[in-house]
Design a protein around this motif. Structure first.
Motif, short mmCIF file in Angstrom:
data_model
loop_
_atom_site.label_atom_id
_atom_site.label_comp_id
_atom_site.label_asym_id
_atom_site.label_seq_id
_atom_site.Cartn_x
_atom_site.Cartn_y
_atom_site.Cartn_z
N UNK B 60 17.43 -32.97 36.89
CA UNK B 60 16.53 -32.63 38.01
C UNK B 60 15.49 -33.73 38.19
N UNK B 61 14.86 -34.17 37.09
CA UNK B 61 13.88 -35.26 37.21
C UNK B 61 14.54 -36.54 37.72
N UNK B 77 7.60 -35.86 46.30
CA UNK B 77 8.84 -35.09 46.43
C UNK B 77 8.78 -33.82 45.60
N UNK B 79 11.49 -30.48 44.39
CA UNK B 79 12.86 -29.93 44.40
C UNK B 79 12.88 -28.63 45.18
N UNK B 80 13.66 -28.57 46.26
CA UNK B 80 13.82 -27.31 46.99
C UNK B 80 14.83 -26.42 46.28
N UNK B 81 15.92 -27.02 45.84
CA UNK B 81 16.96 -26.25 45.15
C UNK B 81 17.96 -27.21 44.54
N UNK B 82 18.70 -26.70 43.56
CA UNK B 82 19.83 -27.47 43.03
C UNK B 82 20.89 -26.51 42.52
N UNK B 108 14.33 -34.12 54.19
CA UNK B 108 15.14 -33.67 53.07
C UNK B 108 16.03 -34.80 52.57
N UNK B 131 21.68 -31.52 44.68
CA UNK B 131 20.29 -31.07 44.84
C UNK B 131 19.72 -31.41 46.21
N UNK B 132 18.77 -30.61 46.64
CA UNK B 132 18.03 -30.85 47.88
C UNK B 132 16.57 -31.07 47.52
N UNK B 134 12.67 -32.15 48.89
CA UNK B 134 11.81 -32.21 50.09
C UNK B 134 10.75 -33.28 49.90
#
Lengths: 139, 139, 139, 139
Positions: B60-61, B77, B79-82, B108, B131-132, B134
């Motif tokens: 994630x990072x 930035x 994280x919206x989702x993954x 995005x 991942x998305x 923002x």
């Protein structure tokens, strides 16, 4: 402690990561497990909020153990995959991850999870998980 | 250190969780970031392998910082989702999380990530992320 | 037609939805399947672009059939779950869905897919899939 | 028809794919939209059940329109991404896709959806969606 609680508790306390994060097993029921996580700066992302990875770690364990309560005797569970939406920054004094089994097949369980952040009397959902957990038979 | 490396490095070293896990920033390039994670029993799940949550945290990072290298100047930035698939148990002496930007829009970014496990000369992909992220403008 | 092509082609032509959408099987290789989809207003969302559901349908079939090429003889495949990111509006004269197996275990295959939109000489990726496919043994 | 119903209905009836699949708008409420889908062999996968892509198409539209009911006036919505778990084969005489907004931010809405299959008096959940929808301002 009943048998289900002992099953989950023994496995939970064997997870080094849960100890490292400071997570505690809060509830074990048939198809539902709760894990508590007090805030700590050791869990932070760059703004001091709790990192998405720490949030994910506890709700993954909650979903996995919820699936374990539904697995056949002697089986273990492994996370095949999950998806998490982060609804807002994980700001709070303490967090509660709730994992629930939505559907348990012979092989795959589908679980939903959420993480709630508590500050004083306020509670907010900060993350939403949908996960697929595999049952693995005794070798 | 060039400007991009400094931007990512400053933010990375402000993440308490990365220090707690023992993760290290390994590479910063335009649209791609690598994070290394040596094995430690403090990261384990119940069988002693690295917990899915630790694997997810570093990738994630890596994806978030890959997106940061593509964000407009002054933007942050989030994280919206993954979604992560776990291909095999995370067994290894060390791990490398690789995050790449596939598409960066104004708002995005879509990233893909993977985590490789290394034992001696062997390398295996243990996890795959989509991942998305923002971009959030300066306030 | 070789054996693998026949296996996939027979199943593909039994899918009513592929006929309804106007999709055509374009390539079958070991671990990789392509499905072509010409634009039609019958596939549109409210702005006249191709609906995310039509895009998803063809890349789901492409990933499922890619997994089928890796499944043990006599096994069938079923989609357990997928995640799709939509990178830009699905505008084009024709589309190509590409499904690839990343990892095939005994039971679960993990696939990645993408959908490319073609307009004249231009090609753009419009969607990215990550999917989990289950192999189901002969009854 | 109230204003919210008209907003959703106008857009729904402009979607060529919904007509092609035979889907009908069943309910529009603040933050929740239902879409009905009668069984048809034109929607099938290779065993005659409804294809995962058709199931996904209707629940994607249900989630998108649920988000539209929460979007600022004059805004449109676009699906950024979704994830769907398929709990069992989509066997039924008719299906109902239910989309709900869990959290609506300024820019992104997070929705959950499910698809229920009905056969006689029996109802079963066949699919579970978690989706991210983007609001796009008037140009």
């Amino acid at each position: 402690m009943n048998e289900l609680e002992k099953l989950v508790s023994d496995s939970f306390h064997a997870q080094g990561l849960m100890r490292t994060l400071g997570a505690e097993l809060a509830l074990v029921a048939d198809g539902e497990v709760h894990i508590a996580l007090p805030f700590s700066p050791t869990l932070s992302q760059q703004h001091g909020y709790v990192h998405a990875g720490a949030v994910t770690s506890v709700v993954d364990s909650a979903c996995g153990y919820a699936a374990l309560t539904k697995a056949p005797a002697g089986f273990e569970v492994v996370t095949a995959e999950f998806k998490v939406n982060f609804l807002r920054p994980a700001i709070g004094e303490r967090f509660l991850a709730i994992g629930k089994v939505v559907n348990a097949g012979k092989l795959l369980a589908v679980c939903t999870g959420e993480v709630r952040a508590f500050t004083g009397a306020s509670a907010k959902v900060v993350a939403l998980m949908q996960a697929t957990i595999v049952s693995v038979g005794p070798r």
